[in-house]
Structure formats: C-alpha cells, structure tokens
Design a protein around this motif. Structure first.
Motif, PDB file in Angstrom:
ATOM      1  N   HIS A  15       0.837  -1.205   0.000  1.00 18.58           N
ATOM      2  CA  HIS A  15       0.000   0.000   0.000  1.00 18.58           C
ATOM      3  C   HIS A  15       0.877   1.262   0.000  1.00 18.58           C
ATOM      4  CE1 HIS A  15      -3.455   2.544   1.017  1.00 18.58           C
ATOM      5  NE2 HIS A  15      -2.652   3.132   1.887  1.00 18.58           N
ATOM      6  N   LYS A  16       1.855   1.271   0.868  1.00 19.05           N
ATOM      7  CA  LYS A  16       2.727   2.456   0.965  1.00 19.05           C
ATOM      8  C   LYS A  16       3.520   2.639  -0.329  1.00 19.05           C
ATOM      9  CE  LYS A  16       3.202   1.923   5.969  1.00 19.05           C
ATOM     10  NZ  LYS A  16       2.535   3.114   6.478  1.00 19.05           N
ATOM     11  N   LYS A  29       5.877  13.512   1.838  1.00 19.14           N
ATOM     12  CA  LYS A  29       5.140  12.257   2.003  1.00 19.14           C
ATOM     13  C   LYS A  29       5.997  11.070   1.542  1.00 19.14           C
ATOM     14  CE  LYS A  29       1.218  10.107   2.825  1.00 19.14           C
ATOM     15  NZ  LYS A  29       0.801   9.990   4.215  1.00 19.14           N
ATOM     16  N   LEU A  33       7.027   7.930   3.824  1.00 17.17           N
ATOM     17  CA  LEU A  33       6.646   6.560   3.451  1.00 17.17           C
ATOM     18  C   LEU A  33       7.873   5.658   3.332  1.00 17.17           C
ATOM     19  CD1 LEU A  33       3.920   7.503   0.871  1.00 17.17           C
ATOM     20  CD2 LEU A  33       3.536   6.102   2.907  1.00 17.17           C
ATOM     21  N   GLU A  36       8.845   4.620   6.696  1.00 17.88           N
ATOM     22  CA  GLU A  36       7.938   3.613   7.257  1.00 17.88           C
ATOM     23  C   GLU A  36       8.172   2.242   6.611  1.00 17.88           C
ATOM     24  OE1 GLU A  36       4.395   6.894   8.059  1.00 17.88           O
ATOM     25  OE2 GLU A  36       4.047   5.263   6.638  1.00 17.88           O
ATOM     26  N   ILE A  37       8.289   2.232   5.285  1.00 20.09           N
ATOM     27  CA  ILE A  37       8.508   0.961   4.582  1.00 20.09           C
ATOM     28  C   ILE A  37       9.835   0.349   5.014  1.00 20.09           C
ATOM     29  CG2 ILE A  37       9.101  -0.057   2.343  1.00 20.09           C
ATOM     30  CD1 ILE A  37       6.967   1.287   1.026  1.00 20.09           C
TER      31      ILE A  37
END
Ligand code: URA
Length: 210
Positions: A15-16, A29, A33, A36-37
């Motif tokens: 999704h990311k 963003k 991301l 986070e990934i």
C-alpha cells in the motif's frame, strides 16, 4: 534468508509503495513513506538474527531472556538515495554500525564511479545489510557489495525497495551468495536505465531535487 530473491508482499508495504510510485505524491510524504517501509523491510531482513540467553531481573524475579547474539549489525547505504532506507532501519536498530559508499552512475555508460567509501570495522563478524532503494542495472549494487566483501564482509543481504529483472540477474551473477530483498519486482529498465513502471529517480523524489 536462503532464496536469492525475496519479495516482501506484506499489505502495508504494498500500500505504501503504491503511494510512493504516484507522481503526485509530495517529497515530504515520499520521505515519510520510505522511512515507514524501511522499518517493515528491516523487520523482514532481520528475521533470522541469532539470539542468545541472558539473565536479567524483572521486578518480580530473575529470568533467562533472549537477546541478540554477536556483534551489532552493519548497515551500508549507497549514497544518496540509500539514506532514505537507512533512516528508517536505524530507528528499529539504533545500535547498528553504519557505512557509506558513494557511487554515481555515469549516465552514458551506466557504470558506477566511486567517490566515497567509509565502512565499519569487523565486517566479517556482522550481518551486513547494503541498502539502496532502486536495484536497476545492478552495476552500482554489485560494485557496493564488492567493496563490502573487500572490507571483509561475509554475511551480506542487499535490501531495496524496487528491483528490475536486469538488476536481480546482475546481482545473482556477481554475488550469488547475497540474497536480494525487495518490496516489488518491476517489469524492466527503459533505455535510460530507469525502472519501469518504477517511481522515477528515488534520490530526486526523496530530497526534492531535479
Ligand atoms: N535509480 C532511480 O532512482 N530510479 C530508477 O528508476 C533507476 C535508478
């Protein structure tokens, strides 16, 4: 980590990644991301780290509890886009040792040219995770792994966000002992060496340059 290529299919990663690929996604963003990934990918690549037992005391009683065995991990970032993956992994493994390899791609030959190399000590006793978001031609990645091996690295994993089949093949030929872990295997490279469909230039999207 035994297969040469592993694709992390976790729904959060996928999704990311889709949002990162979207050309309307902002630099801020994109950077968030990637951070986070990279934590989710780090979770996967560290899955087989060896544990040992240590004695601690909880507020209630002594216990034998697991802790990581051996020397700290080494992370090696291929500048500059590698730093986007590095930052998130360091949040998860803050004690990791960190090295940097500076390689730029000659836009005509697509061959890597080295301009920086600073690696942690005792690489032979550490799991070394080499990070670069894009495994495109594989030339820079293979050259970075060459440098890690020359510095004594033995247990090495190559971690990226996107891979092209050409890059995977190049890594397999140059370093069959180095597993490649990625979030997606894309279709191909275009004639400029960009991954298609890809996400564009990872460094530019990460740092807002063009
Ligand atoms: N490097 C990038 O940043 N993007 C590609 O598609 C290929 C190499």
């Amino acid at each position: 980590m035994s297969a040469h290529l592993s694709i992390v299919t976790h729904p959060l990663v996928q999704h990311k990644l889709t949002i990162m690929r979207d050309k309307t996604t902002s630099t801020a963003k994109f950077r968030q991301l990637l951070r986070e990934i990279s934590m989710l990918l780090a979770y996967e690549v560290t899955r087989d780290l060896a544990l040992t037992e240590t004695t601690i005391e909880t507020p209630l009683c002594p216990m034998q509890a697991p802790r990581l065995e051996g020397r700290k991990l080494a992370l090696v970032s291929i500048l500059r886009a590698g730093n986007g993956l590095l930052d998130g992994i360091l949040e998860l493994v803050p004690a990791a040792r960190v090295g940097f390899v500076g390689l730029y791609r000659d836009e005509e030959t697509l061959q890597p040219v080295q301009y920086y190399n600073k690696l942690p000590s005792e690489l032979g006793e550490r799991l070394v995770i080499v990070v670069d978001p894009m495994l495109a031609t594989g030339n820079s990645s293979a050259a970075a792994v060459d440098l890690v091996k020359q510095a004594g690295g033995r247990r090495i994993i190559f971690l990226c966000l996107l891979a092209a089949p050409e890059g995977v093949a190049r890594m397999k030929e140059a370093h069959p002992d180095v597993p490649v872990v990625t979030a997606a295997l894309d279709e191909r490279l275009n004639d400029k060496g960009y991954i298609v469909p890809g996400l564009g230039d990872a460094g530019d999207r990460l740092y807002g340059t063009r």
